[in-house]
Design an enzyme around this catalytic site. Structure first.
Site, PDB file in Angstrom:
ATOM      1  N   SER A  46       0.844  -1.197   0.000  1.00 26.40           N
ATOM      2  CA  SER A  46       0.000   0.000   0.000  1.00 26.40           C
ATOM      3  C   SER A  46       0.874   1.239   0.000  1.00 26.40           C
ATOM      4  O   SER A  46       2.105   1.153   0.033  1.00 26.40           O
ATOM      5  CB  SER A  46      -0.899   0.015   1.234  1.00 26.40           C
ATOM      6  OG  SER A  46      -0.113   0.350   2.363  1.00 26.40           O
ATOM      7  N   LYS A  47       0.224   2.381  -0.029  1.00 24.96           N
ATOM      8  CA  LYS A  47       0.930   3.674  -0.089  1.00 24.96           C
ATOM      9  C   LYS A  47       1.973   3.803   1.017  1.00 24.96           C
ATOM     10  O   LYS A  47       2.980   4.478   0.844  1.00 24.96           O
ATOM     11  CB  LYS A  47      -0.074   4.815   0.061  1.00 24.96           C
ATOM     12  CG  LYS A  47      -0.955   4.973  -1.150  1.00 24.96           C
ATOM     13  CD  LYS A  47      -1.744   6.262  -1.076  1.00 24.96           C
ATOM     14  CE  LYS A  47      -2.672   6.400  -2.266  1.00 24.96           C
ATOM     15  NZ  LYS A  47      -4.073   6.308  -1.895  1.00 24.96           N
ATOM     16  N   ARG A  48       1.711   3.163   2.142  1.00 24.74           N
ATOM     17  CA  ARG A  48       2.657   3.246   3.263  1.00 24.74           C
ATOM     18  C   ARG A  48       4.036   2.742   2.861  1.00 24.74           C
ATOM     19  O   ARG A  48       5.040   3.094   3.465  1.00 24.74           O
ATOM     20  CB  ARG A  48       2.168   2.401   4.442  1.00 24.74           C
ATOM     21  CG  ARG A  48       0.991   2.960   5.181  1.00 24.74           C
ATOM     22  CD  ARG A  48       0.592   2.052   6.321  1.00 24.74           C
ATOM     23  NE  ARG A  48       0.181   0.723   5.870  1.00 24.74           N
ATOM     24  CZ  ARG A  48       0.859  -0.386   6.059  1.00 24.74           C
ATOM     25  NH1 ARG A  48       1.995  -0.353   6.711  1.00 24.74           N
ATOM     26  NH2 ARG A  48       0.408  -1.540   5.604  1.00 24.74           N
ATOM     27  N   HIS A  49       4.074   1.857   1.869  1.00 22.76           N
ATOM     28  CA  HIS A  49       5.351   1.272   1.471  1.00 22.76           C
ATOM     29  C   HIS A  49       6.108   2.114   0.446  1.00 22.76           C
ATOM     30  O   HIS A  49       7.166   1.716  -0.017  1.00 22.76           O
ATOM     31  CB  HIS A  49       5.119  -0.130   0.896  1.00 22.76           C
ATOM     32  CG  HIS A  49       4.566  -1.088   1.902  1.00 22.76           C
ATOM     33  ND1 HIS A  49       3.266  -1.534   1.855  1.00 22.76           N
ATOM     34  CD2 HIS A  49       5.118  -1.657   2.980  1.00 22.76           C
ATOM     35  CE1 HIS A  49       3.050  -2.366   2.866  1.00 22.76           C
ATOM     36  NE2 HIS A  49       4.167  -2.448   3.561  1.00 22.76           N
ATOM     37  N   GLY A  50       5.572   3.272   0.079  1.00 21.77           N
ATOM     38  CA  GLY A  50       6.253   4.108  -0.914  1.00 21.77           C
ATOM     39  C   GLY A  50       5.455   4.135  -2.210  1.00 21.77           C
ATOM     40  O   GLY A  50       4.237   4.004  -2.187  1.00 21.77           O
TER      41      GLY A  50
END
Ligand code: GLU
Length: 488
Positions: free
Chosen positions: A254-258
């Site tokens: 997800s976006k949290r991973h970049g």
């Protein structure tokens, strides 16, 4: 292949944001499957979630697909015999199918209010029961239905058979869904908009889809869809559910991973061929140790039986490595067209001034491309060769300001001036001659010349530097470094 006719597959994104790499992989596997088997790849926009779908997102998804080079045979812009290919333009089809189910008694009108449904849900949860539709409207008398409908439309709910469903998934194997896991579900909302499960079945049938290849997150929807296929009398397609893509911490990517959208990777300077190759290997393998596989090679090798059942971990490091490999191997003309948008952000290339010929820019890209990891590196690498004058780095500065250096610049520029361009060997031998005359060789000779020509202390070989700059630019730079007025 169980189907003898060429397969028809689809990628069916919901336009609620950018194209996520997980969905891009789904698109790629569908595309590869279609191309490998000589089938048809269809793009369908699933825009029935009116609150979350946007026209901009649909445009962005098409752009990302085009950038990746995943062309579709039927779909928005391409047309086709099964259109329209946006669900919002197919409402009459869903309504007709729902009407048929109503007539067959396999669906019914439901007039429950959202408040009632929420209260039912809370009640079920409070008693530890799965929150399923309680069936309040499942058996209303015809007169009651007519009376309620006269006051306003209701939703249409599918009467779910209390049976188990067995799906032979091409990737997951046999999957059994026990009876009674979900209640009667809405197929057409009060506003006439179909639910996802209903629209997808009506469309997959109408579009002649033979294989549904999609993310594992849709596996749990499959029994609902199988019931709908049966009720509508449609033969179900083959199903193939792809495992999830995880971030390095083991949670769903997800976006949290970049960066996670194709758009982001494009802006970060990745090459589409590198991203595609990387995504292809994220859950599929050719069965040997090949890793760098251009699209034609992937197409030739791709089969569903080599798609992995287990989740894959997205590895940005490997993707960057792959990007470097493609940067060094794609033809320079293609590299140039890919990096153009980045180059124009470099002031030396962008604004007016000296008009740089495309052939010169192309030669410069060729000169420096081995030093780039991302397309975004190219403007900086190209800059020393496209600026009107050299801007020496602090490391290069000392090589420019000795009397010895100025002697080299003067000797070399006067020899290069007013004569036809030299070839590689002629340049090398001229450089040596100058060195001999001045009693200089090696680093003492080459570093000043490099600093004068590029303003740097490292970079491409000097002969390549000279050949790319050409005699006019080279002489101009040498004379300026010698403190002499530029020629002409
Ligand atoms: N529109 C769905 C999604 O974006 C795809 C549904 C499907 O492939 O069946 O997840």
């Amino acid at each position: 292949m169980t189907h003898t006719a060429p397969p028809r597959v689809r990628f069916a994104p919901s336009p609620t944001g950018w194209l996520h790499v997980g969905n891009a992989r789904t698109a790629l596997y569908n595309w590869l499957f279609a191309r490998h088997h000589g089938g048809t790849f269809i793009l369908r926009i699933e825009d029935t979630d009116l609150d979350r779908s946007t026209a901009d997102s649909a445009v962005g998804i098409l752009e990302s697909m085009r950038w990746l080079g995943l062309d579709w045979d039927e779909g928005p812009e391409a047309g086709g015999t099964c259109g329209p290919y946006r669900q919002s333009e197919r409402l009459a089809l869903y309504q007709a199918a729902a009407l048929r189910l109503l007539e067959q008694g396999q669906a019914y009108h439901c007039f429950c209010t959202p408040e009632q449904l929420e209260a039912d849900r809370q009640e079920a949860l409070a008693h530890g029961r799965p929150p399923q539709y309680v069936g309040r409207c499942a058996r209303l008398a015809a007169a009651e239905v007519a009376h309620r409908r006269a006051q306003g439309p209701g939703a249409i709910r599918f009467r779910v058979p209390r049976e188990e469903v067995v799906v032979d998934d091409l990737i997951r194997g046999r999957v059994t869904f026990p009876a009674g896991e979900f209640g009667d579900f809405v197929i057409l909302r009060t506003n006439g908009i179909p639910s996802y499960n209903f629209a997808v079945v009506v469309d997959d049938h109408a579009m002649g889809i033979s294989h549904v290849i999609r993310g594992e997150d849709h596996l749990s929807n499959t029994p609902k869809q199988v019931f709908l296929y049966r009720a509508l009398g449609y033969p179900p397609p083959a199903f193939a559910h792809l495992s999830m893509i995880l971030g390095p911490d083991g949670t769903r990517l997800s976006k949290r991973h970049g960066a996670t959208s194709v758009q982001q990777f494009m802006e970060l300077g990745y090459l589409p061929e590198a991203l595609l190759n990387y995504l292809a290997l994220l859950g599929w393998s050719p069965g040997d140790d090949r890793e760098v596989m251009p699209l034609e090679e992937l197409t030739a090798s791709f089969t569903l039986d080599r798609v992995s059942r287990s989740a894959s971990t997205f590895d940005p490091g490997k993707l960057s490595w792959m990007n470097g490999v493609y940067l060094r191997t794609v033809p320079t003309a293609r590299l140039f067209s890919l990096c153009r948008p980045f180059l124009t952000r470099e002031p030396a290339v962008g604004p007016p001034g000296e008009v740089l010929h495309e052939s010169y820019l192309l030669a410069v890209v060729e000169l420096v491309k081995n030093h780039a990891h991302f397309l975004t590196d190219l403007p900086t690498l190209v800059a020393p060769y496209v600026r009107p004058t050299v801007t020496p780095t602090p490391e290069a500065e000392p090589y420019l300001h000795t009397e010895e250096a100025r002697n080299i610049f003067r000797a070399l520029s006067s020899r290069l001036e007013d004569r036809p361009p030299l070839n590689r060997e002629e340049f090398v031998s001229m450089l040596k001659q100058v060195g001999k005359t001045l009693g200089l060789s090696g680093k003492n000779l080459f570093m000043p010349v490099r600093a004068a020509l590029s303003g740097e202390t490292h970079g491409p070989d000097l002969d390549r530097l000279y050949l790319t700059l050409g005699p006019v630019r080279a002489v101009d730079r040498l004379r300026r470094a010698a403190g002499e007025p530029p020629p002409r």
